[in-house]
Scaffold this active site. Structure first.
Site, PDB file in Angstrom:
ATOM      1  N   TYR A 313      10.374  30.086 -38.741  1.00 21.70           N
ATOM      2  CA  TYR A 313      10.853  31.171 -39.622  1.00 21.70           C
ATOM      3  C   TYR A 313      12.156  30.705 -40.304  1.00 21.70           C
ATOM      4  O   TYR A 313      13.195  31.342 -40.184  1.00 21.70           O
ATOM      5  CB  TYR A 313      11.118  32.462 -38.839  1.00 21.70           C
ATOM      6  CG  TYR A 313      10.004  32.905 -37.928  1.00 21.70           C
ATOM      7  CD1 TYR A 313       9.008  33.754 -38.387  1.00 21.70           C
ATOM      8  CD2 TYR A 313       9.962  32.488 -36.598  1.00 21.70           C
ATOM      9  CE1 TYR A 313       7.987  34.171 -37.544  1.00 21.70           C
ATOM     10  CE2 TYR A 313       8.940  32.897 -35.743  1.00 21.70           C
ATOM     11  CZ  TYR A 313       7.961  33.743 -36.222  1.00 21.70           C
ATOM     12  OH  TYR A 313       6.974  34.145 -35.379  1.00 21.70           O
ATOM     13  N   GLU A 334       7.970  27.977 -42.534  1.00 24.76           N
ATOM     14  CA  GLU A 334       8.222  29.250 -43.210  1.00 24.76           C
ATOM     15  C   GLU A 334       6.991  29.603 -44.048  1.00 24.76           C
ATOM     16  O   GLU A 334       6.354  28.719 -44.620  1.00 24.76           O
ATOM     17  CB  GLU A 334       9.485  29.078 -44.091  1.00 24.76           C
ATOM     18  CG  GLU A 334       9.647  30.019 -45.242  1.00 24.76           C
ATOM     19  CD  GLU A 334       9.885  31.467 -44.817  1.00 24.76           C
ATOM     20  OE1 GLU A 334      10.691  31.704 -43.895  1.00 24.76           O
ATOM     21  OE2 GLU A 334       9.252  32.353 -45.422  1.00 24.76           O
ATOM     22  N   CYS A 409      17.193  40.124 -35.578  1.00 20.82           N
ATOM     23  CA  CYS A 409      17.891  41.261 -36.180  1.00 20.82           C
ATOM     24  C   CYS A 409      17.427  42.562 -35.547  1.00 20.82           C
ATOM     25  O   CYS A 409      17.772  43.644 -36.017  1.00 20.82           O
ATOM     26  CB  CYS A 409      17.685  41.274 -37.696  1.00 20.82           C
ATOM     27  SG  CYS A 409      15.964  41.200 -38.171  1.00 20.82           S
TER      28      CYS A 409
HETATM   29  N1  SAH Z   1      16.193  31.502 -40.593  1.00 25.86           N
HETATM   30  C1  SAH Z   1      16.298  31.970 -41.942  1.00 25.86           C
HETATM   31  C2  SAH Z   1      15.339  33.104 -42.298  1.00 25.86           C
HETATM   32  C3  SAH Z   1      15.231  34.235 -41.323  1.00 25.86           C
HETATM   33  S1  SAH Z   1      14.401  35.666 -41.917  1.00 25.86           S
HETATM   34  C4  SAH Z   1      17.738  32.347 -42.265  1.00 25.86           C
HETATM   35  O1  SAH Z   1      18.578  32.443 -41.378  1.00 25.86           O
HETATM   36  O2  SAH Z   1      18.038  32.542 -43.452  1.00 25.86           O
HETATM   37  C5  SAH Z   1      12.777  35.470 -41.349  1.00 25.86           C
HETATM   38  C6  SAH Z   1      11.932  34.547 -42.187  1.00 25.86           C
HETATM   39  O3  SAH Z   1      10.618  34.510 -41.600  1.00 25.86           O
HETATM   40  C7  SAH Z   1      11.715  34.982 -43.620  1.00 25.86           C
HETATM   41  O4  SAH Z   1      12.067  33.918 -44.472  1.00 25.86           O
HETATM   42  C8  SAH Z   1      10.215  35.296 -43.701  1.00 25.86           C
HETATM   43  O5  SAH Z   1       9.654  34.962 -44.961  1.00 25.86           O
HETATM   44  C9  SAH Z   1       9.652  34.408 -42.619  1.00 25.86           C
HETATM   45  N2  SAH Z   1       8.380  34.827 -42.030  1.00 25.86           N
HETATM   46  C10 SAH Z   1       7.910  36.081 -41.830  1.00 25.86           C
HETATM   47  N3  SAH Z   1       6.742  36.058 -41.203  1.00 25.86           N
HETATM   48  C11 SAH Z   1       6.440  34.752 -40.966  1.00 25.86           C
HETATM   49  C12 SAH Z   1       5.346  34.081 -40.342  1.00 25.86           C
HETATM   50  N4  SAH Z   1       4.351  34.754 -39.800  1.00 25.86           N
HETATM   51  N5  SAH Z   1       5.373  32.732 -40.278  1.00 25.86           N
HETATM   52  C13 SAH Z   1       6.411  32.034 -40.798  1.00 25.86           C
HETATM   53  N6  SAH Z   1       7.473  32.618 -41.416  1.00 25.86           N
HETATM   54  C14 SAH Z   1       7.484  33.949 -41.502  1.00 25.86           C
END
Ligand code: SAH
Length: 452
Positions: A313, A334, A409
């Site tokens: 993620y 991601e 979060c």
């Molecule tokens: N670590 C990053 C983003 C965290 S937010 C930071 O700190 O900025 C969570 C992220 O998970 C988002 O970018 C969202 O698009 C992604 N996401 C949501 N569901 C997902 C999935 N099933 N597989 C991979 N990524 C996913």
């Protein structure tokens, strides 16, 4: 009935819920009252009575809690954004620290509390992002503002004390463009009209601002007037984008973006690295808080030169890239293609050559990596509010990392997932709440899990 609607009762507030509402007991019945503080003695006017609880509003404060401060926002009582503007920041931090610990102990079966909560110095004007709904008032006036609590009614407000101050002029410029041109406003009930949201982002270090108009259509009428209004508004606009959202949905952004002026992205800096962020890529909303959060995650990850990090993620790659210098290799995963594109560019513009990024669902990608024989020493998880699916947790455990750093979060889903991890052989060693969202009910938390 112990209580009836419209009763007025004397109530002492003993605690706050995780949604920021005060709780008092009236003859064994819990009564919830918004906008109160622990220690308040109030006269509550009862507005709802259920079998096991009642809801009231403050009719009079008889004795004010020592946590109380004077609320500095005119719309705070109607707007759904802040929940804690009436109590001191110290009191809010105490509540959040307690709430995160409670949930980790109750749902996560962790038997110790969180480390001392981390936070930014001043809990104001921290937000680098705004998604401002546009609506027409009953009188037909263009209204911009924020949704009221649990509803889609727009509370008019052209500025917000949580947001970076530059947004106010930008919003005025967009409003002026709407008023002076043949531009309609979207109505949720009829699904007609053009302008849905004004979506803004600003790089804290670079000062670059992206203005994105979310529209129920394919183009903005007289777009040169929009460009003129924005480039002349006195703020450093570097990107103007239309986001197309023609769906009958509550989701703010559609899948398609069209840049009509400037760059397709803004740049910012975090932890001494440059980051390029597109409108659809996730980027943490409190940049100063992000450096604190990432610092704690980096400490928990404790990477060595010969170690591999899997950043699930990963968004635009931010967490992994800020740790890349200390690792042999980082792999980011991601699901949003634009974010992965940003992640790859971000590695390049920072001269980072030991990073690789995969655009896929976390669960599928983790399984593929596992089958390829990848065995990361450290896994970072930073899922959206709903947390990780059980098979992501299972595959991560199968990869047998020494440490898992879980950034969340929503401490309730973090706690749920920590409990599953316990069955998979990983125990929480330490966890820290980081207040990324001062004055609201939300709070970030980062946990270090190690092999039992
Ligand atoms: N670590 C990053 C983003 C965290 S937010 C930071 O700190 O900025 C969570 C992220 O998970 C988002 O970018 C969202 O698009 C992604 N996401 C949501 N569901 C997902 C999935 N099933 N597989 C991979 N990524 C996913």
């Amino acid at each position: 009935m112990l209580l009836n609607k419209n009763d007025e009762i004397r109530l002492k507030i003993d605690a706050l819920t995780n949604l920021g509402s005060g709780i008092g007991k009236y003859k064994e019945m819990a009564v919830f009252v918004d906008g109160t503080a622990v220690g308040d003695e109030i006269i509550a006017h009862i507005i709802k009575v259920k079998k096991n609880y009642a809801v009231g509003k403050v009719a009079k404060i008889v004795k004010a809690s020592k946590d109380r401060i004077v609320c500095d926002c005119e719309v705070a009582s109607q707007c759904g954004g802040c929940a804690f503007r009436h109590i001191s920041y110290e009191a809010e931090l105490r509540e959040k620290q307690q709430a995160v610990s409670d949930v980790m102990m109750r749902i996560g079966s962790v038997d110790f509390p969180a480390k001392e909560i981390l936070h930014i110095e001043k809990p104001e004007r921290y937000r680098n992002k705004a998604q401002i709904p546009v609506a027409l008032s009953k009188e037909g006036n263009i209204t911009v503002g924020f949704y009221s609590k649990r509803s889609h009614r727009v509370v008019a407000s052209e500025d917000c004390l949580l947001q970076m101050p530059q947004f106010k002029n930008v919003v005025s410029a967009v409003k002026k463009y709407i008023a002076e041109n043949p531009v309609t406003i979207y109505d949720e009930s009829t699904h007609k009209g053009l302008i849905r949201h004004i979506y803004l982002r600003r790089g804290r270090v670079t000062g670059e601002i992206m203005v994105c108009l979310v529209i129920n259509g394919d183009s903005a009428p007289k777009k040169e007037r929009l460009i003129e209004a924005l480039t002349g508004c006195g703020e450093s606009i570097s990107s103007i984008v239309l986001n197309i959202n023609k769906k009958d949905t509550n989701v703010v952004l559609g899948d398609k973006c069209i840049t009509i002026w400037g760059k397709d992205y803004i740049e910012d800096e975090l932890c001494s690295l440059k980051f390029r962020i597109s409108p659809l890529s996730f980027y943490q909303v409190n940049p100063e808080g992000t450096e604190i959060l990432y610092g704690k995650a980096r400490e928990y990850a404790d990477l060595k030169d010969n170690e591999t990090l899997l950043d699930l993620y990963c968004g635009a790659g931010t967490i992994g890239l800020t740790m890349a210098k200390k690792a042999k290799q980082i792999i980011g995963v991601e699901v949003i293609p634009q974010a992965i594109e940003n992640a790859k560019e971000n590695a390049e513009i920072n001269g980072i050559t030991n990073a690789r990024f995969i655009c896929d669902d976390a669960s599928g990608a983790a399984k593929t990596l596992y089958c390829e024989g990848i065995r990361p020493n450290v896994v970072v998880l930073d899922p959206p509010r709903k947390g990780c699916s059980a098979d992501v947790l299972k595959t991560v455990a199968d990869m047998n990392p020494d440490r898992v750093v879980y950034v969340s979060c929503d401490s309730a889903t973090l706690a749920r997932d920590c409990k599953i991890f316990a069955e998979l052989g990983y125990a929480v060693k330490e966890y820290t709440a980081v207040d990324m969202f001062p004055r609201t009910t939300h709070c970030e938390c980062v946990a270090l899990l190690i092999k039992k």
